[in-house]
Design an enzyme around this catalytic site. Structure first.
Site, PDB file in Angstrom:
ATOM      1  N   GLU A  59     -15.120 -13.267   4.587  1.00 29.61           N
ATOM      2  CA  GLU A  59     -13.590 -13.200   5.198  1.00 29.61           C
ATOM      3  C   GLU A  59     -13.695 -13.220   6.574  1.00 29.61           C
ATOM      4  OE1 GLU A  59     -10.797 -13.612   3.456  1.00 29.61           O
ATOM      5  OE2 GLU A  59     -11.592 -13.400   1.682  1.00 29.61           O
ATOM      6  N   TYR A 142      -5.226  -8.154   7.526  1.00 26.51           N
ATOM      7  CA  TYR A 142      -5.683  -9.168   6.234  1.00 26.51           C
ATOM      8  C   TYR A 142      -7.235  -8.748   5.855  1.00 26.51           C
ATOM      9  CZ  TYR A 142      -7.558 -13.127   4.190  1.00 26.51           C
ATOM     10  OH  TYR A 142      -8.323 -14.107   3.237  1.00 26.51           O
ATOM     11  N   ASP A 160      -2.705 -14.870   3.889  1.00 27.19           N
ATOM     12  CA  ASP A 160      -3.265 -15.522   4.631  1.00 27.19           C
ATOM     13  C   ASP A 160      -2.375 -16.838   4.816  1.00 27.19           C
ATOM     14  OD1 ASP A 160      -3.484 -17.176   2.461  1.00 27.19           O
ATOM     15  OD2 ASP A 160      -5.649 -17.650   2.735  1.00 27.19           O
TER      16      ASP A 160
END
Length: 370
Positions: A59, A142, A160
């Site tokens: 990520e 996020y 996202d």
């Protein structure tokens, strides 16, 4: 099992309840058949002790970087540093060089600092809670949601760019995404966190990403193949391909500078470890003059001199390449980094940001052909 979404018509954005459960079921059924094969997913099984490490690493790498670009870097990092303890113990210079080419180098520095914190303060285990995750270096809203959801299967709102686009089309939001963020998040919450928990929080987050990456794409969305087309107000209105609306295009500022190829006469080339702050902090590069902003209309073009062009997120850079000999050059005019010599035969095996790799390739090519 039949697709439960097939008889469901688009409804008003404020509708709650069964619609979101039916949407989840239809999307997860599609995901079970069509999910992408990605290196971090192949490692994402319940009995993998490094599961959260792999999710976190992927990520962070995927922030503002495409999946195809990230995949070889992820594999390289996992092979070199198999655990969070290995990454924490690595020299920062090694991490920065391994990261070279991925861009946004503050991510690499935060990656190392986060690894050290997790290894030292959390016994090598990422906390599952979003609030605790956000206290770690480089982990924001996020990334904390993605780790909590994908690694620990906890319901979280994972938004996202793909999810932004899906929500905009599901609810036929005609304003640009940038202007609609609060509305998008409020609407997305009902899809990610429902009254009836199906126990697949992580799968749903990844299913939304896959839907946006393969079906609900930025241009020419494949609406006819979409497993949740009957929930989509934009498709019903015939405007799916026209949204999200694009914000007005802005022209990036232009900067000029000089990159110096300085030889010592014995096969060595002067390199710089850039300072700890500023653009490309702590990365390797060629010594440079300051990068000065110029007016596009009045700036003298560099087309008649050896130069490269590189586009950053916020500006465009044109660097003239100048070759010098050490004895002819005053080092006081170039920055405040740490300077050292490397043999030309070794330079191509060292890790440089894309800008400086481009400059080095240009300098070597010009030397060979001149």
């Amino acid at each position: 099992m039949a697709n439960t979404a097939s008889k469901t018509k688009p409804v008003a954005p404020n509708h709650h309840g069964h619609r979101h459960d039916a949407f989840r079921l239809a999307l997860l059924q599609w995901y079970d058949r069509h999910q992408r094969t990605l290196p971090w997913r192949s490692l994402n099984h319940d009995n993998n002790p490094h599961r959260a490490y792999h999710v976190w690493l992927s990520e962070v790498m995927l922030q503002q970087t495409t999946v195809p670009a990230v995949m070889p870097y992820f594999v390289k990092f996992i092979e070199r540093w198999p655990s969070i303890h290995d990454l924490a113990a690595a020299p920062q210079d090694a991490i920065m060089e391994a990261w070279a080419g991925l861009g946004y180098y503050s991510r690499a520095r935060n990656l190392h600092q986060c690894a050290i914190r997790v290894a030292n303060d959390h016994d090598g285990q990422f906390p599952p809670d979003q609030d605790a995750l956000k206290k770690l270096p480089g982990i924001g809203e996020y990334t904390s949601a993605a780790i909590s959801s994908i690694a620990f299967n906890r319901p979280a709102i994972v938004i996202d760019g793909n999810v932004d686009r899906i929500i905009v089309r599901l609810h036929a939001i005609t304003r640009p995404i940038r202007e609609s963020k609060p509305q998008i998040r409020a609407l997305a919450a009902d899809y990610f966190i429902t009254d009836k928990d199906d126990g697949r929080a992580g799968d749903f987050a990844q299913a939304m990403m896959d839907l946006g990456a393969t079906i609900c794409t930025p241009q020419n969305p494949k609406c006819g193949l979409c497993p949740v087309m009957d929930f989509c107000a934009a498709k019903a209105d015939g405007i799916a391909g026209a949204i999200p609306a694009k914000p007005p295009k802005t022209i990036k500022p232009l900067r000029h500078g000089i990159a110096y190829w300085i030889e010592d006469g014995q096969g060595g080339v002067l390199l710089e470890r850039r300072p700890k702050t500023g653009m490309l902090a702590e990365t390797l590069g060629l010594p440079c003059s300051p990068w000065v902003e110029v007016e596009r209309k009045t700036a003298k073009p560099l087309s008649d001199s050896p130069h490269i062009r590189h586009v950053f997120t916020h500006f465009e850079l044109h660097l003239r390449i100048e070759k010098q000999k050490t004895q002819e050059f005053d080092l006081s005019q170039i920055g405040n980094g740490q300077f050292f010599y490397a043999q030309k035969s070794q330079i191509q095996t060292m890790g440089f940001p894309s800008l400086f790799q481009k400059a080095i390739d240009f300098a070597i090519r010009e030397e060979i052909t001149s």
